[in-house]
Write a protein that holds these residues in place. Structure first.
Motif, PDB file in Angstrom:
ATOM      1  N   GLY A 195     -19.123  42.541  26.005  1.00  0.00           N
ATOM      2  CA  GLY A 195     -19.171  43.876  26.602  1.00  0.00           C
ATOM      3  C   GLY A 195     -19.578  43.831  28.058  1.00  0.00           C
ATOM      4  O   GLY A 195     -19.105  44.626  28.878  1.00  0.00           O
ATOM      5  N   ALA A 198     -16.595  43.045  30.198  1.00  0.00           N
ATOM      6  CA  ALA A 198     -15.783  44.247  30.403  1.00  0.00           C
ATOM      7  C   ALA A 198     -16.431  45.157  31.444  1.00  0.00           C
ATOM      8  O   ALA A 198     -15.744  45.767  32.274  1.00  0.00           O
ATOM      9  N   TRP A 199     -17.744  45.238  31.421  1.00  0.00           N
ATOM     10  CA  TRP A 199     -18.512  46.054  32.369  1.00  0.00           C
ATOM     11  C   TRP A 199     -18.293  45.579  33.805  1.00  0.00           C
ATOM     12  O   TRP A 199     -18.076  46.382  34.716  1.00  0.00           O
ATOM     13  N   SER A 202     -14.506  46.043  34.910  1.00  0.00           N
ATOM     14  CA  SER A 202     -14.140  47.442  35.153  1.00  0.00           C
ATOM     15  C   SER A 202     -14.993  48.081  36.237  1.00  0.00           C
ATOM     16  O   SER A 202     -14.884  49.280  36.489  1.00  0.00           O
ATOM     17  N   GLU A 205     -17.101  50.833  34.623  1.00  0.00           N
ATOM     18  CA  GLU A 205     -16.412  51.955  33.987  1.00  0.00           C
ATOM     19  C   GLU A 205     -16.558  51.951  32.470  1.00  0.00           C
ATOM     20  O   GLU A 205     -16.661  53.004  31.846  1.00  0.00           O
ATOM     21  N   ASN A 206     -16.524  50.761  31.854  1.00  0.00           N
ATOM     22  CA  ASN A 206     -16.654  50.719  30.397  1.00  0.00           C
ATOM     23  C   ASN A 206     -17.134  49.353  29.928  1.00  0.00           C
ATOM     24  O   ASN A 206     -17.096  48.373  30.674  1.00  0.00           O
ATOM     25  N   LYS A 207     -17.589  49.325  28.686  1.00  0.00           N
ATOM     26  CA  LYS A 207     -18.099  48.097  28.073  1.00  0.00           C
ATOM     27  C   LYS A 207     -17.288  47.733  26.831  1.00  0.00           C
ATOM     28  O   LYS A 207     -17.780  47.043  25.940  1.00  0.00           O
ATOM     29  N   ILE A 208     -16.049  48.190  26.796  1.00  0.00           N
ATOM     30  CA  ILE A 208     -15.215  47.987  25.617  1.00  0.00           C
ATOM     31  C   ILE A 208     -14.559  46.611  25.666  1.00  0.00           C
ATOM     32  O   ILE A 208     -13.870  46.264  26.631  1.00  0.00           O
ATOM     33  N   SER A 209     -14.808  45.830  24.627  1.00  0.00           N
ATOM     34  CA  SER A 209     -14.219  44.497  24.513  1.00  0.00           C
ATOM     35  C   SER A 209     -13.512  44.390  23.161  1.00  0.00           C
ATOM     36  O   SER A 209     -14.014  44.906  22.160  1.00  0.00           O
ATOM     37  N   VAL A 211     -10.914  43.573  26.402  1.00  0.00           N
ATOM     38  CA  VAL A 211     -10.200  44.320  27.434  1.00  0.00           C
ATOM     39  C   VAL A 211      -8.703  44.121  27.212  1.00  0.00           C
ATOM     40  O   VAL A 211      -8.241  43.006  26.985  1.00  0.00           O
TER      41      VAL A 211
END
Length: 244
Positions: A195, A198-199, A202, A205-209, A211
């Motif tokens: 995460g 991803a942070w 981005s 913008e987001n921590k969604i993994s 990506v």
């Protein structure tokens, strides 16, 4: 005699630019040092890329890695060769009883979870030279970034706190998004959890993994975020870190 004099003159002319360049570089270095309060780091270079050469560079630094030592490397993608040779670094890592540390990736694949990551490390020979710790196996923690432009925290693997000293052992390569990869990338993306990666990518913008939409990420904010994350690591470690 004329030929000899001409050769001497040409030699002197060739030497002048080098001498001027050296003086210019020296003055610039002094100016930079004054502006930074006399805290410029010493940098050593060796052409001896061998186990003995690596140990010699480490000793030249005059900074002993003490306590429980984490050695941050890139273990390398399965099937790839873009990583340091475990044979090259074995004596160095074992001299400080170091643990090889990594974090899982944010793009899926064979290093996105701990079990497959450890298997990849084994295939590449890392488990034969030292213990391996995937730092985000049990979660993540946040390190503050005091002056961040894009991100105010760096999200790293929770095992980060299990170590007293960090050695950033980097290889140098070209990278599609990150430009030239080296110590900064090894510290920022390398220590970040899935995460956390991803942070950084981005720019906060987001921590969604994992990506999936890499093409939507603007490059400069990503690069600046990577530098900010690396600074968080350096600030947290203080004097308990060195770079090779």
């Amino acid at each position: 005699m004329k030929m000899i004099n001409r050769r001497i003159a040409l030699g002197m002319m060739a030497a002048i630019p080098a001498f001027i360049y050296g003086c210019s570089g020296s003055n610039a270095g002094k100016k930079d040092e004054e502006e930074l309060g006399g805290k410029l780091s010493k940098v050593f270079m060796t052409k001896e890329i061998t186990p003995a050469g690596l140990l010699a560079v480490y000793k030249a630094l005059g900074r002993e890695a003490t306590g429980k030592v984490a050695v941050k490397v890139s273990t390398g993608e399965p099937g790839g060769r873009n990583f340091l040779s475990p044979t090259l670094v074995k004596d160095f890592v074992q001299s400080m009883n170091g643990t090889i540390v990594e974090c899982n990736t944010a793009y899926g694949g064979s290093r996105s979870d701990t079990a497959s990551h450890l298997e990849a490390a084994k295939e590449h020979g890392w488990t034969a030279i030292a213990d391996i710790d995937i730092l985000d196996t049990d979660g993540e923690i946040s390190l503050p970034i005091k002056t961040g432009k894009h991100i105010k925290e760096d999200i790293v693997g929770s095992h980060f706190r299990n170590y007293d000293f960090f050695v950033i052992l980097s290889h140098f390569k070209g990278h599609t998004m990150g430009g030239f990869g080296g110590a900064i990338k090894n510290m920022s993306i390398g220590f970040a959890s899935s995460g956390g990666k991803a942070w950084i990518h981005s720019a906060g913008e987001n921590k969604i993994s994992p990506v999936t939409d890499w093409g939507s990420i603007p490059n400069n904010p990503f690069l600046e975020s990577m530098a900010e994350a690396a600074k968080a690591i350096a600030d947290d470690c203080g004097e308990k870190i060195l770079y090779i």
